[in-house]
Design a protein around this motif. Structure first.
Motif, PDB file in Angstrom:
ATOM      1  N   SER A  26       0.844  -1.212   0.000  1.00  0.00           N
ATOM      2  CA  SER A  26       0.000   0.000   0.000  1.00  0.00           C
ATOM      3  C   SER A  26       0.869   1.248   0.000  1.00  0.00           C
ATOM      4  O   SER A  26       0.552   2.249  -0.651  1.00  0.00           O
ATOM      5  CB  SER A  26      -0.906   0.009   1.219  1.00  0.00           C
ATOM      6  OG  SER A  26      -1.789  -1.064   1.164  1.00  0.00           O
ATOM      7  N   LYS A  29       2.181   1.847  -3.489  1.00  0.00           N
ATOM      8  CA  LYS A  29       1.084   2.349  -4.329  1.00  0.00           C
ATOM      9  C   LYS A  29       0.798   3.816  -4.019  1.00  0.00           C
ATOM     10  O   LYS A  29       0.584   4.622  -4.920  1.00  0.00           O
ATOM     11  CB  LYS A  29      -0.179   1.518  -4.106  1.00  0.00           C
ATOM     12  CG  LYS A  29      -0.164   0.169  -4.749  1.00  0.00           C
ATOM     13  CD  LYS A  29      -1.495  -0.512  -4.483  1.00  0.00           C
ATOM     14  CE  LYS A  29      -1.482  -1.942  -4.898  1.00  0.00           C
ATOM     15  NZ  LYS A  29      -2.737  -2.618  -4.552  1.00  0.00           N
ATOM     16  N   ASN A  44      -4.563   1.023  -8.567  1.00  0.00           N
ATOM     17  CA  ASN A  44      -4.911  -0.406  -8.517  1.00  0.00           C
ATOM     18  C   ASN A  44      -5.305  -0.925  -9.901  1.00  0.00           C
ATOM     19  O   ASN A  44      -4.878  -2.009 -10.308  1.00  0.00           O
ATOM     20  CB  ASN A  44      -6.046  -0.655  -7.525  1.00  0.00           C
ATOM     21  CG  ASN A  44      -5.569  -0.590  -6.091  1.00  0.00           C
ATOM     22  OD1 ASN A  44      -4.409  -0.886  -5.805  1.00  0.00           O
ATOM     23  ND2 ASN A  44      -6.446  -0.189  -5.193  1.00  0.00           N
TER      24      ASN A  44
END
Length: 133
Positions: A26, A29, A44
């Protein structure tokens, strides 16, 4: 749309070169989302597209490498490459040495029945050596 397509290609290349993990954390990202100024859902989606793109590309390269190895077998008339030849094949195909060992092992043990080429080679060998005896 073109920018997203380029980004997907870039990610797929980064996956292939093992720069980025296929399933990033995470935190990673979030970092990418901030850098490219997009939201997490878009990141995503882009990662999912890139993974699909990579799978399609890897199938092409896998098939292409397999054809290259089969051609190598035909040209060298051998299923036992030397360590130097394994290194060269590794460079040419991008396959790991374990993958190459497994491929040649499978080729040596494939079907256990001889093909026409092998039968002809054995027949010629016997004819040649039978005359000499």
């Amino acid at each position: 749309l073109s920018e997203i397509s380029e980004f997907v290609s870039l990610l797929a290349e980064a996956f292939r070169d093992k720069i980025l993990p296929h399933y990033p954390s995470s935190e990673l990202k979030h970092m990418i989302a901030e850098y490219y100024q997009v939201d997490k859902d878009q990141i995503n989606k882009v990662f999912n597209k890139a993974r699909r793109h990579m799978r399609r590309a890897s199938k092409y390269f896998r098939d292409n490498a397999r054809d290259m190895l089969l051609k190598w077998i035909e040209e060298h008339d051998s299923l036992f490459p030397t360590s130097e030849q394994y290194s060269q094949l590794h460079e040419e195909t991008g396959w790991s040495k374990d993958q190459l060992y497994a491929f040649f092992y499978q080729q040596r043990n494939r079907g256990k029945s001889m093909g026409e080429r092998e039968k002809m080679r054995i027949k010629e060998w016997f004819e040649e050596h039978w005359r000499d005896a």
